[in-house]
Design an enzyme around this catalytic site. Structure first.
Site, PDB file in Angstrom:
ATOM      1  N   HIS A   4       0.836  -1.214   0.000  1.00 38.14           N
ATOM      2  CA  HIS A   4       0.000   0.000   0.000  1.00 38.14           C
ATOM      3  C   HIS A   4       0.868   1.260   0.000  1.00 38.14           C
ATOM      4  O   HIS A   4       0.450   2.290  -0.520  1.00 38.14           O
ATOM      5  CB  HIS A   4      -0.943   0.003   1.214  1.00 38.14           C
ATOM      6  CG  HIS A   4      -2.153  -0.852   1.003  1.00 38.14           C
ATOM      7  ND1 HIS A   4      -3.424  -0.338   0.906  1.00 38.14           N
ATOM      8  CD2 HIS A   4      -2.274  -2.178   0.828  1.00 38.14           C
ATOM      9  CE1 HIS A   4      -4.278  -1.325   0.705  1.00 38.14           C
ATOM     10  NE2 HIS A   4      -3.606  -2.458   0.652  1.00 38.14           N
ATOM     11  N   ASP A   6      -5.063   6.584   2.400  1.00 36.88           N
ATOM     12  CA  ASP A   6      -5.466   5.293   1.847  1.00 36.88           C
ATOM     13  C   ASP A   6      -6.983   5.172   1.972  1.00 36.88           C
ATOM     14  O   ASP A   6      -7.551   5.462   3.033  1.00 36.88           O
ATOM     15  CB  ASP A   6      -4.773   4.176   2.646  1.00 36.88           C
ATOM     16  CG  ASP A   6      -4.846   2.841   1.934  1.00 36.88           C
ATOM     17  OD1 ASP A   6      -5.967   2.374   1.658  1.00 36.88           O
ATOM     18  OD2 ASP A   6      -3.780   2.276   1.644  1.00 36.88           O
TER      19      ASP A   6
END
Ligand code: UDP
Length: 457
Positions: free
Chosen positions: A23, A116
């Site tokens: 990520h 995110d």
């Protein structure tokens, strides 16, 4: 601090990825593109991750640390993902707020926080401080759209029949992400379906893909949200080569056997090696490892296989002992981009994580898909049927992909007609990926627009 260069104000953006390698990579790469266009970037990560960084080449990006509640040993010390994510939400919101307060009290201006998409709570924190937020999606738009339809109650889970979703082809239920059609970890299902909770309050919806790759679904999503398509976020030297120092993802949390891999690959003929890797999370069952091991051996091809240290015990000793080292090499982690772009590579046996998917598409390497869970099943459908760069290995009724199927898929790609087609399509996607991030390409333009919107407010 928003710095003054002559009369120009430097915008300042905080980047807040989920603290895991796969990520962090895309958001940091987006940050590097912004830096190259005159934006100041601060990466926000946890105390634990900041201590775990083995090497870093991101010298142009500052780092600020916050707490996820597990500062000493990270998520492995939590009782479950559910408790990790819950604690991160509670402790992280406060810690992020405190960090923003500290920066602001020092006179630092923050123009936006890009978080995110799993951390919807970061948008609430940003808005409390009057800062604009952008949700950054690290998965494919097709996958996001399926989750969105679940979130809206338009798909009921667990799904048991084929579905039609706007912007997507008809999908069999088993081609949807695992959380949609089977009972996966409830904490992950919740966080994935809830990515859209407060999306209407986000100033931007950023997505790591490129326009030509997912045109129809991107058009559909653009009607709902202020979407910016900014990928693929591979280091520039693998694509447009405009950022000369951008040769790797920048922050490494795992040790690599780089020289061992490169020396071994250098000795192999062009297009002869099968590269096998399942990313940073997937846990293959012992039976699946065994089938894969013998599928590789029986294919008679050269292979380079990444077996992470936490998976090694599931690989049988007999296999390692029988393996001829000139034919096969097993490493615990490698620099995947360097491997994939090596001319000896003939195909990639992949779990179809979205970073690996974008990397193989951008480097034109054909694939043999062995998806395990989550979005990998949907990415595999796209790789085989939509982008036509490979084949999926069929699983049996127990969900295991057997050695003969693995072997014949490898042979089809390395030696067969299917491989020729996949390589031809691969080279088309490679060019399109490069065009997207090159000067005036679709992603380049969206990044420029993002920057001008930062300035305009
Ligand atoms: N990767 C790597 N070395 C390896 C295996 C993987 O550098 O030996 C990188 C790969 O390039 C990709 C990431 O790890 O950027 C894996 O991300 P992906 O989304 O494919 O899978 P995940 O780890 O999320 O399951």
């Amino acid at each position: 601090m928003a710095e003054q260069h002559n009369t120009k104000i430097t915008p300042h953006v905080l980047l807040f990825p989920f603290p895991s390698q796969s990520h962090m990579n895309p958001i940091i790469q987006f940050g590097k593109r912004l830096v190259s266009k005159g934006v100041k970037i601060t990466l926000v990560t946890t105390y634990f991750v900041s201590k775990s960084i083995l090497s870093s080449s991101t010298t142009t990006i500052d780092i600020e640390k916050i707490s996820d509640g597990f500062d000493e040993s990270g998520y492995t010390s939590a009782d479950s993902y559910e408790s990790y994510l819950k604690t991160f939400h509670e402790v992280g919101s406060k810690s992020l707020g405190d960090m923003i307060k500290k920066l602001q009290s020092e006179g630092t201006i923050i123009d936006a926080i890009i978080y995110d998409s799993l951390f919807t709570w970061a948008l609430d924190v940003a808005l409390e401080f009057g800062i604009k937020g952008g949700s950054f999606f690290t998965q494919a738009c097709s996958v996001n759209n399926i989750y969105y339809h679940v979130h809206k109650g338009l798909i009921s889970v667990p799904l048991r029949s084929s579905i039609s979703v706007p912007g997507l082809p008809l999908l069999e239920y088993w081609e949807t992400p695992s959380f949609v059609h089977s009972h996966g970890d409830p904490a992950w299902s919740k966080i994935l379906f809830n990515q859209f909770n407060n999306i209407v309050k986000a100033r931007w919806v950023l997505t790591n893909t490129f326009y030509k790759l997912e045109e129809e679904v991107i058009e559909w999503m653009k009607k709902m949200w202020p979407v910016k398509v900014i990928g693929p976020t591979l280091p520039s030297m693998y694509l447009d080569k405009r950022l000369e120092d951008d040769k790797d993802y920048g922050i490494n949390l795992l040790e690599t056997d780089h020289n061992v891999c490169m020396n071994w690959l250098n000795d192999k003929p062009k297009g002869s090696v099968v590269y096998v890797a399942f990313g940073s999370f997937a846990q293959l069952q012992h039976e699946q490892m065994e089938e894969l091991a013998w599928g590789l051996m029986n294919s008679n091809a050269n292979f380079l296989w990444v077996v992470r240290a936490d998976e090694e015990e599931r690989l049988s000793k007999g296999f390692k002992e029988n393996m001829k080292t000139e034919k096969g090499l097993i490493v615990s982690w490698c620099k995947q981009l360097d491997v994939l772009s090596h001319e000896s590579i003939g195909c990639f046996v992949t779990h179809c994580g979205f970073n690996s998917t974008l990397e193989t598409i951008s480097l034109g390497v054909p694939v043999v898909c062995m998806p395990q869970w989550t979005d990998q099943l949907t990415n595999a459908k796209w790789l085989e049927d939509i982008w036509s760069v490979g084949v999926r290995v069929k699983a049996d009724e127990k969900g295991i992909m057997r050695r003969d199927n693995i072997m014949s898929c490898i042979k089809e790609i390395i030696e067969g007609e299917r491989g020729k087609m996949a390589r031809m399509n691969g080279s088309k996607w490679k060019d399109l990926a490069k065009d997207a991030v090159g000067v005036g390409g679709s992603s380049d333009k969206d990044i420029d627009e993002f920057i001008s919107e930062l300035a305009r407010g």
